[in-house]
Enzyme design. Sequence first.
Site, PDB file in Angstrom:
ATOM      1  N   GLU A 263      11.409   1.388 -17.202  1.00 33.99           N
ATOM      2  CA  GLU A 263      10.229   1.945 -17.327  1.00 33.99           C
ATOM      3  C   GLU A 263      10.095   3.462 -16.504  1.00 33.99           C
ATOM      4  OE1 GLU A 263       9.167  -2.250 -17.890  1.00 33.99           O
ATOM      5  OE2 GLU A 263      10.136  -0.921 -16.248  1.00 33.99           O
TER       6      GLU A 263
ATOM      7  N   LYS B 146      17.784   0.884 -32.509  1.00 38.16           N
ATOM      8  CA  LYS B 146      18.882   1.454 -31.763  1.00 38.16           C
ATOM      9  C   LYS B 146      19.867   0.890 -31.802  1.00 38.16           C
ATOM     10  CE  LYS B 146      16.277   0.915 -27.728  1.00 38.16           C
ATOM     11  NZ  LYS B 146      15.967   0.875 -26.450  1.00 38.16           N
TER      12      LYS B 146
ATOM     13  N   ASP C 293      17.157   3.886 -22.632  1.00 35.21           N
ATOM     14  CA  ASP C 293      16.197   4.468 -21.879  1.00 35.21           C
ATOM     15  C   ASP C 293      15.774   6.043 -22.381  1.00 35.21           C
ATOM     16  OD1 ASP C 293      15.417   1.841 -20.964  1.00 35.21           O
ATOM     17  OD2 ASP C 293      16.474   2.336 -19.041  1.00 35.21           O
TER      18      ASP C 293
ATOM     19  N   ASP D 136      21.660   5.101 -13.876  1.00 34.83           N
ATOM     20  CA  ASP D 136      20.709   4.580 -14.808  1.00 34.83           C
ATOM     21  C   ASP D 136      19.924   5.809 -15.151  1.00 34.83           C
ATOM     22  OD1 ASP D 136      21.556   2.013 -14.107  1.00 34.83           O
ATOM     23  OD2 ASP D 136      19.630   1.452 -14.290  1.00 34.83           O
TER      24      ASP D 136
END
Length: 308
Positions: A36, A220, A252, A288
């Site tokens: 998130e 995806k 993400d 990340d």
Amino acid sequence: MTGLLTLGEAMGIFVADGIGPLDRARGFTLGVAGAESNVAIGVARLGGAATWLGRLGPDATGALIAARMRAAGVRVLAVPDEAHTGLMIRYQRSSRFIQADYHRAGSAGSRLTPADVPRAEITAAGIVHVTGITPALSDTCRAAVFHAVEEARAAGVPVSVDVNYRGKLWSVYDAAPVLRDLVSRADVVFASPEEAALFVDPDDPADGLAKLGPAEVIVKDGARGCVALIDGERHAVPALTVTAVDTVGAGDAFVAGYLADRLAGADADRRLRTAIAAGAFAVTVPGDCEGLPDRAELGALSGGDIVR
């Protein structure tokens, strides 16, 4: 605010240098991880308004997470908690396999509750984004996610869900009915073919997900690009050819690209092209969220006119 609101657990992450067993690592790099928070940072870097909500502990890791997100342009609604901030250790065991060890049981982020999610924040959002990771962390986290989703639906705010199944957090048996329920309440859904196959027909995952109710379904599929059903129209967009350095966080970045353009009012084709470009850019940089691009970088990568 008419931007993104997302909620979940952000963690500190120690990434081992080099390739091989963890005990052979030459050193570690400390960063920020969490699906998130990655999406919030990705939307902010693409010029959108983004708010992240979650619990952080009274430690240096929690302070680092809040500072890094704010520096990226994310509005941080951190609920203080007495428990430790979660951690992850990631190392590349071989040229093909990346391993991640979680240290998040009993963490501050796992203690999120419905009372932590203000209704005013939900009703002011342009879209509420959640993932299938947070419901796996605890009963209160699961309740918080479904509370946010139902509050958004009641207020007419679109709901986005990234299935994001994590086998280290819960079994397929436990996860599948919860994830199916979550998807059935969403307007926008993201999933890999493998994640969709947990609870819909694997022969046509996009159609199977769409039958659960979402108007926008995006499957995806990594180096194969993506397939989408958006308002009944099927789209297929190929991946961009890049040299992958670190594939963690690419999904993400893809979600952030799509949602940033959706918030900006772009059409379906542009949303998907931006998503593909954002995911491609992310894999060219270690970390990340470190590789999440801005608009100019997307345009340079794709050779197109993504900058707006």
